[in-house]
Design an enzyme around this catalytic site. Structure first.
Site, PDB file in Angstrom:
ATOM      1  N   GLY A 188      -7.345  -6.563   2.734  1.00 21.36           N
ATOM      2  CA  GLY A 188      -6.415  -5.531   1.884  1.00 21.36           C
ATOM      3  C   GLY A 188      -4.933  -6.025   2.012  1.00 21.36           C
ATOM      4  O   GLY A 188      -4.465  -6.562   2.884  1.00 21.36           O
ATOM      5  N   SER A 189      -4.101  -6.064   0.768  1.00 22.98           N
ATOM      6  CA  SER A 189      -2.550  -6.049   0.954  1.00 22.98           C
ATOM      7  C   SER A 189      -2.127  -5.072   1.524  1.00 22.98           C
ATOM      8  O   SER A 189      -2.772  -3.938   1.754  1.00 22.98           O
ATOM      9  CB  SER A 189      -2.140  -6.250  -0.393  1.00 22.98           C
ATOM     10  OG  SER A 189      -2.497  -7.532  -0.994  1.00 22.98           O
ATOM     11  N   GLY A 190      -0.741  -5.062   2.004  1.00 22.06           N
ATOM     12  CA  GLY A 190      -0.099  -3.784   2.544  1.00 22.06           C
ATOM     13  C   GLY A 190       0.197  -4.040   4.108  1.00 22.06           C
ATOM     14  O   GLY A 190       0.621  -3.350   4.800  1.00 22.06           O
ATOM     15  N   HIS A 191      -0.387  -5.247   4.510  1.00 25.87           N
ATOM     16  CA  HIS A 191      -0.349  -5.459   6.070  1.00 25.87           C
ATOM     17  C   HIS A 191       0.455  -6.811   6.185  1.00 25.87           C
ATOM     18  O   HIS A 191       0.465  -7.306   7.229  1.00 25.87           O
ATOM     19  CB  HIS A 191      -1.566  -5.720   6.700  1.00 25.87           C
ATOM     20  CG  HIS A 191      -2.918  -4.979   6.316  1.00 25.87           C
ATOM     21  ND1 HIS A 191      -2.606  -3.540   6.638  1.00 25.87           N
ATOM     22  CD2 HIS A 191      -4.034  -4.717   5.736  1.00 25.87           C
ATOM     23  CE1 HIS A 191      -3.732  -2.899   6.523  1.00 25.87           C
ATOM     24  NE2 HIS A 191      -4.512  -3.452   5.915  1.00 25.87           N
ATOM     25  N   LYS A 248     -12.002  -8.819   9.462  1.00 25.39           N
ATOM     26  CA  LYS A 248     -11.676  -7.507  10.352  1.00 25.39           C
ATOM     27  C   LYS A 248     -12.938  -6.577   9.957  1.00 25.39           C
ATOM     28  O   LYS A 248     -13.374  -6.552   8.941  1.00 25.39           O
ATOM     29  CB  LYS A 248     -10.374  -7.122  10.040  1.00 25.39           C
ATOM     30  CG  LYS A 248      -9.234  -8.036  10.223  1.00 25.39           C
ATOM     31  CD  LYS A 248      -8.068  -7.281   9.937  1.00 25.39           C
ATOM     32  CE  LYS A 248      -7.635  -6.865   8.373  1.00 25.39           C
ATOM     33  NZ  LYS A 248      -7.733  -8.002   7.533  1.00 25.39           N
ATOM     34  N   ASP A 279     -14.625  -5.107   4.112  1.00 25.98           N
ATOM     35  CA  ASP A 279     -14.108  -6.568   4.339  1.00 25.98           C
ATOM     36  C   ASP A 279     -15.792  -7.333   4.780  1.00 25.98           C
ATOM     37  O   ASP A 279     -15.981  -8.463   4.406  1.00 25.98           O
ATOM     38  CB  ASP A 279     -13.276  -6.737   5.425  1.00 25.98           C
ATOM     39  CG  ASP A 279     -11.874  -6.309   5.292  1.00 25.98           C
ATOM     40  OD1 ASP A 279     -11.005  -7.100   4.685  1.00 25.98           O
ATOM     41  OD2 ASP A 279     -11.618  -4.935   5.254  1.00 25.98           O
ATOM     42  N   HIS A 338      -4.679   1.063   8.122  1.00 32.37           N
ATOM     43  CA  HIS A 338      -4.560   1.473   6.652  1.00 32.37           C
ATOM     44  C   HIS A 338      -3.876   3.138   6.394  1.00 32.37           C
ATOM     45  O   HIS A 338      -4.397   3.670   5.280  1.00 32.37           O
ATOM     46  CB  HIS A 338      -6.019   1.651   6.327  1.00 32.37           C
ATOM     47  CG  HIS A 338      -6.784   0.248   6.350  1.00 32.37           C
ATOM     48  ND1 HIS A 338      -7.236  -0.057   7.308  1.00 32.37           N
ATOM     49  CD2 HIS A 338      -6.647  -0.711   5.605  1.00 32.37           C
ATOM     50  CE1 HIS A 338      -7.716  -1.299   7.199  1.00 32.37           C
ATOM     51  NE2 HIS A 338      -7.461  -1.854   5.947  1.00 32.37           N
TER      52      HIS A 338
END
Lengths: 330, 199
Positions: free
Chosen positions: A53-56, A104, A109, A218
């Site tokens: 996911g984006s945001g990391h 991950k 995922d 998350h």
């Protein structure tokens, strides 16, 4: 909640367009959501593809480049990418030597990379997979999805990336990646919840005087909530939680990772406490990295990852790397 | 008998319902997940509706297979592969007949639900979409309306459960007291099926 965005729907695409402008050494395919090092495929070299996911950020796109990932697939915010992205990435980086997927351990995922591996193999690309599951906050049992993959992802991507750069075959790169994961453990702490653009308000309610121990990346709450602690107490708790689970005989790599909204002033101070505990517990430190590497949007807090290394892993860690988010020796 | 048009109506009704309920799904996902279930499904089903309009497959099986493939390609997370597999495997089980009976649909949907259980490793009682889908399939032999009621009841019944699969499982006991967002969206899918049947 104020955010520097246009609308939630275009957050990821907007960020990718900005990344493309800042990093001409990368091919950023905004439409298909794939970031590839410009010289891929490199002849004879195993391709390394990661994603999530984006945001990391800078995970994973910020780790694409010589010495680390060949390509990354950013999903929507906190949502795993889809198989189409991974297949496209694998096809772009495969030189015939095969591709390692670094995944991950989150249900989404895992499922999407599994489907992608099948589709890529149908296209004649040899795929190996390594699952990162280093988070000691989550107990592994029949009744859970297993440990989450967090900070150790950086160690796996860097060390496997260096091995691939040296021209090692797929089985060897995969084995090293597995070895890194098996020797790495993490623990995270949140001082505040994060806000996803889609929701626009904090994803969980964390009162000002409290912190969340064992938080994931998350914004999912951790396992235990307590009254706010000092940096010293948090370091004791986090490092001890890791050392209950691993008993390093060799020196360790230390990652003191910010979750996104904690300043370096605090992270360095926290690192001082982490190093103190490690000294008290007799754990020798080989290298230390402090900064925001595996973040969780605007969450305040930090995680600690330790990875026990032998001479070979340490040499691969020290090998040159040239990416947007990690760069040395070049 | 149910023709391709019926299955297109089912998907269109699901798209409308997911669009309407997206914020509620995301709110349910917020305390125990990561607050994106509604927006993810909305993105997926919007793509499904657009694709079905463009390609207009002419058998029930082809409609569901195309919809499933579209979900896998656009949703991401666990929902993409799980919902995608549900529809693809149901569609595959329907074969290439131009029309199918209600009992055939019930059987095919059971195949789809089994595939989801296998892929996600979840069983009834784990606080997942399975808790709405299994009772719905059991009741589908009776009527579409009964399936809808069973799915809604199944979704409501997830509230006191402790999650054992997916991201909510990381919360342990703290997942108790929240209705599962996946079971809730599955109940929407089954309600849309009843709506397509005019029940």
């Amino acid at each position: 909640m104020k955010m520097l965005i246009n609308v939630a729907e275009t957050v990821v695409a907007d960020a990718l367009r900005g990344m493309a402008a800042a990093h001409p050494e990368l091919i950023v395919d905004v439409e298909n959501r794939v970031i590839v090092r410009r010289d891929a495929p490199v002849a004879g070299k195993v391709g390394l593809v990661s994603g999530g996911g984006s945001g990391h950020e800078p995970l994973h796109g910020g780790f694409v480049g010589p010495g680390m990932l060949s390509a990354a697939c950013p999903g929507e915010v906190f949502t795993s990418p889809v198989p189409d992205q991974m297949v496209r990435a694998a096809a772009a980086v495969d030189s015939g030597a095969g591709v390692l997927f670094i995944v991950k351990n989150y249900t989404g995922d895992v499922l999407n990379f599994d489907m992608a591996a099948e589709l890529a193999e149908d296209e004649g690309i040899q795929i190996a997979k390594v699952l990162v599951n280093d988070d000691v906050a989550v107990t592994d049992s029949l009744y859970t999805a297993g440990r989450r993959g967090t900070g150790a992802t950086l160690f796996v991507e860097k060390i496997a990336g260096a091995a691939a750069e040296e021209g090692r075959p797929l089985e060897r790169v995969e084995a090293l990646a597995r070895q890194v994961n098996e020797n790495a453990r993490s623990f995270g702490v949140a001082l505040s919840a994060c806000t996803t653009p889609a929701k626009g308000s904090p994803t969980f309610d964390l009162p000002p005087g409290e912190l969340e121990l064992g938080v994931g990346i998350h914004g999912e709450p951790g396992r235990e909530r307590r009254a706010m602690m000092t940096s010293r107490e948090i370091a004791d708790f986090s490092v001890n939680a890791i050392l209950e689970d691993m008993h390093p005989r060799n020196p360790v790599l230390v990652l003191v990772n910010g979750m996104g909204a904690t300043p370096l002033l605090e992270l360095y101070g926290f690192n001082a406490e982490v190093q103190r505990v490690l000294t008290e517990r007799g754990v020798p430190v080989a290298r230390t990295l402090v900064g925001n590497y595996v973040t969780s949007l605007d969450m305040a807090g930090a995680s600690v990852t330790l990875c026990q290394v032998d001479e070979e892993l340490l040499r691969l860690w020290d090998a040159p790397v040239r990416t947007a988010g990690l760069r040395w020796g070049v | 008998m149910l023709d391709a048009d019926f299955f297109r109506r089912w998907m269109t009704a699901t798209t409308a319902s997911v669009d309407r309920e997206a914020e509620r799904l995301t709110a349910l996902d917020s305390p125990i997940g990561d607050a994106d279930h509604g927006s993810n499904l909305r993105r997926g089903f919007t793509a499904v509706a657009a694709t079905l309009e463009k390609e207009a497959p002419d058998t029930p099986g082809a409609v569901l297979m195309l919809a499933g493939r579209q979900l896998i390609s656009t949703v991401g997370g666990a929902s993409g592969p799980l919902y995608g597999t549900l529809l693809r495997r149901t569609g595959k089980a329907l074969g290439d007949a131009a029309e199918v009976g209600e009992q055939e649909l019930a059987q095919a949907l059971r195949t789809g639900v089994d595939a989801v259980m296998q892929l996600g490793g979840a069983a009834p009682g784990d606080k997942t979409m399975i808790d709405a889908l299994v009772p719905a399939v059991d009741a589908l032999g009776e009527s579409f309306a009964a399936a809808r009621a069973a799915a809604e009841e199944g979704a409501l019944a997830t509230t006191p459960l402790q999650a054992r699969k997916g991201r909510a499982s990381y919360l342990g006991e703290r997942s108790i007291g929240h209705q599962d967002p996946g079971a809730t969206s599955s109940a929407l899918l089954i309600a849309a099926l009843a709506e397509a049947a005019g029940e």
